[in-house]
Enzyme design. Sequence first.
Site, PDB file in Angstrom:
ATOM      1  CB  THR A 122      -0.906   0.025   1.255  1.00 19.75           C
ATOM      2  OG1 THR A 122      -1.425   1.347   1.436  1.00 19.75           O
ATOM      3  CG2 THR A 122      -0.166  -0.362   2.521  1.00 19.75           C
ATOM      4  CD  GLU A 130      -2.233   5.227   4.586  1.00 17.05           C
ATOM      5  OE1 GLU A 130      -1.822   5.502   5.722  1.00 17.05           O
ATOM      6  OE2 GLU A 130      -2.817   6.041   3.864  1.00 17.05           O
ATOM      7  CE1 TYR A 169      -3.786  -1.740   6.050  1.00 16.09           C
ATOM      8  CE2 TYR A 169      -2.759   0.279   5.276  1.00 16.09           C
ATOM      9  CZ  TYR A 169      -3.416  -0.910   5.017  1.00 16.09           C
ATOM     10  OH  TYR A 169      -3.694  -1.267   3.713  1.00 16.09           O
ATOM     11  CE  LYS A 193      -2.069  -4.493   4.034  1.00 18.02           C
ATOM     12  NZ  LYS A 193      -2.485  -5.461   3.021  1.00 18.02           N
TER      13      LYS A 193
HETATM   14  P1  NAP Z   1     -11.559  -4.497   2.507  1.00 21.94           P
HETATM   15  O1  NAP Z   1     -12.732  -4.133   1.663  1.00 21.94           O
HETATM   16  O2  NAP Z   1     -11.452  -3.928   3.876  1.00 21.94           O
HETATM   17  O3  NAP Z   1     -11.500  -6.111   2.600  1.00 21.94           O
HETATM   18  C1  NAP Z   1     -10.646  -6.748   3.507  1.00 21.94           C
HETATM   19  C2  NAP Z   1     -10.848  -8.258   3.395  1.00 21.94           C
HETATM   20  O4  NAP Z   1      -9.967  -8.910   4.319  1.00 21.94           O
HETATM   21  C3  NAP Z   1     -12.271  -8.734   3.747  1.00 21.94           C
HETATM   22  O5  NAP Z   1     -12.650  -9.731   2.836  1.00 21.94           O
HETATM   23  C4  NAP Z   1     -12.095  -9.330   5.129  1.00 21.94           C
HETATM   24  O6  NAP Z   1     -13.016 -10.365   5.427  1.00 21.94           O
HETATM   25  C5  NAP Z   1     -10.691  -9.935   5.005  1.00 21.94           C
HETATM   26  N1  NAP Z   1     -10.068 -10.231   6.306  1.00 21.94           N
HETATM   27  C6  NAP Z   1      -9.975  -9.407   7.380  1.00 21.94           C
HETATM   28  N2  NAP Z   1      -9.374 -10.046   8.396  1.00 21.94           N
HETATM   29  C7  NAP Z   1      -9.089 -11.317   7.980  1.00 21.94           C
HETATM   30  C8  NAP Z   1      -8.485 -12.463   8.593  1.00 21.94           C
HETATM   31  N3  NAP Z   1      -8.058 -12.423   9.842  1.00 21.94           N
HETATM   32  N4  NAP Z   1      -8.353 -13.602   7.864  1.00 21.94           N
HETATM   33  C9  NAP Z   1      -8.804 -13.638   6.590  1.00 21.94           C
HETATM   34  N5  NAP Z   1      -9.389 -12.581   5.938  1.00 21.94           N
HETATM   35  C10 NAP Z   1      -9.537 -11.428   6.636  1.00 21.94           C
HETATM   36  O7  NAP Z   1     -10.206  -4.118   1.757  1.00 21.94           O
HETATM   37  P2  NAP Z   1      -9.957  -3.732   0.209  1.00 21.94           P
HETATM   38  O8  NAP Z   1     -10.151  -2.273   0.048  1.00 21.94           O
HETATM   39  O9  NAP Z   1     -10.657  -4.697  -0.661  1.00 21.94           O
HETATM   40  O10 NAP Z   1      -8.376  -3.967   0.109  1.00 21.94           O
HETATM   41  C11 NAP Z   1      -7.839  -5.242  -0.213  1.00 21.94           C
HETATM   42  C12 NAP Z   1      -6.403  -5.321   0.245  1.00 21.94           C
HETATM   43  O11 NAP Z   1      -5.633  -4.273  -0.388  1.00 21.94           O
HETATM   44  C13 NAP Z   1      -6.191  -5.119   1.741  1.00 21.94           C
HETATM   45  O12 NAP Z   1      -5.098  -5.936   2.111  1.00 21.94           O
HETATM   46  C14 NAP Z   1      -5.794  -3.651   1.880  1.00 21.94           C
HETATM   47  O13 NAP Z   1      -5.005  -3.472   3.038  1.00 21.94           O
HETATM   48  C15 NAP Z   1      -4.992  -3.458   0.600  1.00 21.94           C
HETATM   49  N6  NAP Z   1      -4.991  -2.109   0.012  1.00 21.94           N
HETATM   50  C16 NAP Z   1      -6.169  -1.469  -0.230  1.00 21.94           C
HETATM   51  C17 NAP Z   1      -6.146  -0.215  -0.841  1.00 21.94           C
HETATM   52  C18 NAP Z   1      -7.424   0.531  -1.151  1.00 21.94           C
HETATM   53  O14 NAP Z   1      -7.344   1.743  -1.404  1.00 21.94           O
HETATM   54  N7  NAP Z   1      -8.578  -0.142  -1.189  1.00 21.94           N
HETATM   55  C19 NAP Z   1      -4.912   0.366  -1.214  1.00 21.94           C
HETATM   56  C20 NAP Z   1      -3.736  -0.350  -0.952  1.00 21.94           C
HETATM   57  C21 NAP Z   1      -3.780  -1.595  -0.360  1.00 21.94           C
HETATM   58  P3  NAP Z   1     -14.436 -10.089   6.169  1.00 21.94           P
HETATM   59  O15 NAP Z   1     -15.405  -9.790   5.061  1.00 21.94           O
HETATM   60  O16 NAP Z   1     -14.689 -11.370   6.856  1.00 21.94           O
HETATM   61  O17 NAP Z   1     -14.246  -8.927   7.092  1.00 21.94           O
HETATM   62  O1  G4F Z   2     -10.339   6.854   3.209  1.00 22.91           O
HETATM   63  P1  G4F Z   2      -9.304   6.702   4.264  1.00 22.91           P
HETATM   64  O2  G4F Z   2      -9.719   6.082   5.543  1.00 22.91           O
HETATM   65  O3  G4F Z   2      -8.093   5.947   3.572  1.00 22.91           O
HETATM   66  P2  G4F Z   2      -6.561   5.753   3.990  1.00 22.91           P
HETATM   67  O4  G4F Z   2      -6.330   6.000   5.423  1.00 22.91           O
HETATM   68  O5  G4F Z   2      -5.748   6.536   3.028  1.00 22.91           O
HETATM   69  O6  G4F Z   2      -6.364   4.192   3.748  1.00 22.91           O
HETATM   70  C1  G4F Z   2      -6.905   3.521   2.607  1.00 22.91           C
HETATM   71  O7  G4F Z   2      -5.995   3.615   1.534  1.00 22.91           O
HETATM   72  C2  G4F Z   2      -4.730   2.957   1.774  1.00 22.91           C
HETATM   73  C3  G4F Z   2      -3.878   3.192   0.532  1.00 22.91           C
HETATM   74  O8  G4F Z   2      -3.096   4.358   0.701  1.00 22.91           O
HETATM   75  C4  G4F Z   2      -4.993   1.486   2.038  1.00 22.91           C
HETATM   76  F1  G4F Z   2      -3.812   0.846   2.238  1.00 22.91           F
HETATM   77  C5  G4F Z   2      -5.889   1.325   3.258  1.00 22.91           C
HETATM   78  O9  G4F Z   2      -6.190  -0.061   3.442  1.00 22.91           O
HETATM   79  C6  G4F Z   2      -7.196   2.077   3.002  1.00 22.91           C
HETATM   80  O10 G4F Z   2      -7.888   1.437   1.946  1.00 22.91           O
HETATM   81  O11 G4F Z   2      -8.688   8.143   4.619  1.00 22.91           O
HETATM   82  C7  G4F Z   2      -8.150   8.986   3.620  1.00 22.91           C
HETATM   83  C8  G4F Z   2      -7.808  10.341   4.238  1.00 22.91           C
HETATM   84  C9  G4F Z   2      -7.014  10.256   5.549  1.00 22.91           C
HETATM   85  O12 G4F Z   2      -6.005  11.235   5.553  1.00 22.91           O
HETATM   86  C10 G4F Z   2      -8.031  10.596   6.632  1.00 22.91           C
HETATM   87  O13 G4F Z   2      -7.478  11.220   7.779  1.00 22.91           O
HETATM   88  O14 G4F Z   2      -9.050  10.991   4.578  1.00 22.91           O
HETATM   89  C11 G4F Z   2      -8.930  11.556   5.869  1.00 22.91           C
HETATM   90  N1  G4F Z   2     -10.268  11.681   6.466  1.00 22.91           N
HETATM   91  C12 G4F Z   2     -10.860  12.864   6.788  1.00 22.91           C
HETATM   92  N2  G4F Z   2     -12.039  12.646   7.364  1.00 22.91           N
HETATM   93  C13 G4F Z   2     -11.090  10.688   6.824  1.00 22.91           C
HETATM   94  C14 G4F Z   2     -12.214  11.292   7.397  1.00 22.91           C
HETATM   95  N3  G4F Z   2     -10.984   9.335   6.698  1.00 22.91           N
HETATM   96  C15 G4F Z   2     -12.021   8.579   7.128  1.00 22.91           C
HETATM   97  N4  G4F Z   2     -11.942   7.233   6.962  1.00 22.91           N
HETATM   98  N5  G4F Z   2     -13.130   9.137   7.727  1.00 22.91           N
HETATM   99  C16 G4F Z   2     -13.266  10.478   7.882  1.00 22.91           C
HETATM  100  O15 G4F Z   2     -14.277  10.964   8.414  1.00 22.91           O
END
Ligand code: NAP
Ligand code: G4F
Length: 344
Positions: A125, A127, A149, A153
């Site tokens: 990620t 992050e 987090y 990662k």
């Molecule tokens: P998400 O919607 O939060 O999905 C997370 C998944 O992980 C869910 O299916 C959850 O299952 C499963 N999980 C949680 N704890 C577990 C455990 N102990 N054992 C097995 N499975 C478990 O996340 P996403 O946005 O699809 O992201 C997918 C991956 O990419 C994650 O690893 C995230 O950290 C990474 N990532 C995301 C972003 C982004 O912007 N979306 C960017 C960079 C990296 P349940 O349904 O049972 O909760």
């Molecule tokens: O949407 P966020 O919670 O995403 P964040 O923290 O960037 O993390 C997501 O992206 C990562 C990739 O860079 C993934 F690895 C991670 O698993 C996840 O999918 O927050 C984005 C930004 C932050 O700076 C936060 O402080 O939005 C700001 N923010 C402002 N108000 C908020 C809020 N975030 C959340 N969730 N809720 C608020 O009310």
Amino acid sequence: MTKVLITGITGQDGAFLADQLLAKGYEVVGTTRRGSTPKMGRLDRLGITHKLKFVSMELTEFSNVINVLRAEKPDYIYNLGAQSFVLDSFEHPHLTSEINYHGYLNILEAIKIQGLDCSVYQASTSEMYGDVLSDPQNEDTPFNPMSPYAVSKAAAHYLGRNYRAAYGIKASNGILFNHESELRGREFVTRKITSQLAILLEQQGEAVKLGNLDSVRDWGYAPDYVAGMILINEAKVASDYVIATNTVSTVRNFFKSSAIAAGFSPVFDGEGINERCICKKSSKVLCEVDEKYFRPSDVNYLRGDYSKIERELGWSPTVSLEEMTEKMMASDIDWVKKGYPPSF
Ligand code: NAP
Ligand code: G4F
């Protein structure tokens, strides 16, 4: 038939990935973990639940992981399962590390011990760049993580690189910048905004309470990014790749564009904790700042350089932030109008 195993199949990315892999004619096995109700909402929404095989697997149980991989013998593994919410990692640092780091260690050890012939993709990620040390961020930019987090990662990322170098395991890392969609979890800021604005529009809900409005992110569209994951895992040589759009926006601007897409006339006024957004037409308060959503340490700026994956694997983004915002807003208005239960 090519067989793929996806951890985290019930999440945003897992659902889109399963859909794209089924379309390639692959057999897709998804791991789920025990819970009182199965979380099939996203897979149901894509209409693919019945085409998938599910196996129960808790990433933190080594014996469970080794048994599942022994039984399934997949050609490709995608490790998307994670505690993925940054704010929550400050409250649950041990759990976050157990799932995000030790979970991946379990997978790599299971592959190594059994000599499995498969390629594995790890969901790294942006992050990890944290308080960024150069701009834009690419595969050579040093990490400077700002949350438990991000640390978990980064550790998993280096572990994958180590198992690749030490044991020749085909382990790749996709360093994905934030990607969003109609299936995004409602605790993440983009979907929190579009889902709550839709409720405000259709049902007179309360103003959206937000934290750091100045935060800057490089937001892309999840189905585009999932297509990039497949290119990475199927590449001839395992490597690390950034997936991003190289364009940025603040949380404030994302809110404004979403409110306009919903038909409001948003105007921000005030400063700091007193900043808010009002609709010029209706005088309705659309958003207020709430300290509860500030993080002990935040990542204030991210912008990704995706030139390596463009050059080597031919990937580039196809959906702009404006298009994505409109898609998400329209989907949430539709969702509220139809009175769907909030299953995701
Ligand atoms: P998400 O919607 O939060 O999905 C997370 C998944 O992980 C869910 O299916 C959850 O299952 C499963 N999980 C949680 N704890 C577990 C455990 N102990 N054992 C097995 N499975 C478990 O996340 P996403 O946005 O699809 O992201 C997918 C991956 O990419 C994650 O690893 C995230 O950290 C990474 N990532 C995301 C972003 C982004 O912007 N979306 C960017 C960079 C990296 P349940 O349904 O049972 O909760
Ligand atoms: O949407 P966020 O919670 O995403 P964040 O923290 O960037 O993390 C997501 O992206 C990562 C990739 O860079 C993934 F690895 C991670 O698993 C996840 O999918 O927050 C984005 C930004 C932050 O700076 C936060 O402080 O939005 C700001 N923010 C402002 N108000 C908020 C809020 N975030 C959340 N969730 N809720 C608020 O009310």
